[in-house]
Write an enzyme that holds these catalytic residues in place. Sequence first.
Site, PDB file in Angstrom:
ATOM      1  N   GLY A 100       7.798  40.787  12.292  1.00 59.56           N
ATOM      2  CA  GLY A 100       6.550  41.486  11.963  1.00 59.56           C
ATOM      3  C   GLY A 100       6.178  41.283  10.499  1.00 59.56           C
ATOM      4  CB  SER A 147      16.335  47.802  20.724  1.00 64.81           C
ATOM      5  OG  SER A 147      15.176  48.509  20.363  1.00 64.81           O
ATOM      6  CD  GLU A 156      34.879  39.912   7.836  1.00 62.11           C
ATOM      7  OE1 GLU A 156      34.191  40.209   6.836  1.00 62.11           O
ATOM      8  OE2 GLU A 156      36.022  40.372   8.038  1.00 62.11           O
ATOM      9  CG  ASN A 178      12.466  46.735  20.064  1.00 65.07           C
ATOM     10  OD1 ASN A 178      13.253  45.791  20.105  1.00 65.07           O
ATOM     11  ND2 ASN A 178      12.260  47.412  18.951  1.00 65.07           N
ATOM     12  NE  ARG A 214      18.807  44.460  10.620  1.00 64.78           N
ATOM     13  CZ  ARG A 214      18.520  45.566  11.248  1.00 64.78           C
ATOM     14  NH1 ARG A 214      19.480  46.371  11.614  1.00 64.78           N
ATOM     15  NH2 ARG A 214      17.273  45.882  11.540  1.00 64.78           N
ATOM     16  CG  ASP A 261      14.761  43.223  11.429  1.00 67.97           C
ATOM     17  OD1 ASP A 261      13.659  43.433  11.992  1.00 67.97           O
ATOM     18  OD2 ASP A 261      15.210  43.969  10.550  1.00 67.97           O
TER      19      ASP A 261
END
Length: 255
Positions: free
Chosen positions: A33, A75, A217, A78, A198, A30
Amino acid sequence: MIFSFGKKKADTAGQVDFSHLPRHIAIILDGNGRWAKRRGLPRTAGHKVGAETFRTIATYCRDIGIDYLTVYAFSTENWKRPQEEVDTIMALLKRYLLEAIETMERDNVRLRFMGDMTPLSGELKALVDRCNAISERLTGCLCSICINYGGRAELVHAASRFAEDCRVGLVKPDDLTEDMLAGYLYSAGIPDPDLLIRPGGELRLSNFLLWQCAYSEFYTTDVLWPEFTKEELHRAIASYQRRSRRYGGLREGTT
Ligand code: FPP
């Protein structure tokens, strides 16, 4: 390029015990953009650099002995993005698969694809099939790329396959256990992720590996994916190694 890592003070937080690595790391790619926008570039430029970052991190994971790497590349939602952006991501995937077909045997890296491949172009589907066929002969690090993937869709797909097996008499509804359901998921045979990373600063799962991440985790960082480095991976692993995993039980020795 200035990595945000370079601006931070040197610390010991990224010290990794390489003899106790997580077996399976999952990553939500992520921030591509935003990385591009901050530089006045089109979003597609962020995806191009993001694909390079993926190559670097996947190779490094293999080198240090991570057995399983799973990444969220595209995804089920998307497809709503502008056509040019979708086309760029698909072109980057195609390029990666073409390279992988040349190198995976030499590097003993297996590739697997999780998601519904139906809407992919015939060309991309053929490359996916070739990678799958090569992977069957190999034994090394398994890199799973989630394309047109959604955690809920995966569960619906698994439930419908189970229902079909019941209908044809292969199994009975009462036979269903957690292990059996896991065997109907795209991730069948792969242990659950130990560590879910992430980048990009968001604190949500975004429909990624809903079943598999029950006890993973979680590590988040504001670093955007295109600027994610091996040092940032070290921080994530070191953070994971400081955790006490209890799976709902108590810490050892606690009364
Ligand atoms: C999320 O960032 C990223 C994507 C939707 C695409 C990820 C795809 C690649 C890196 C290219 C191909 C991948 C492989 C595995 C070769 P975002 O655009 O949502 O970022 P933002 O939140 O900053 O907008």
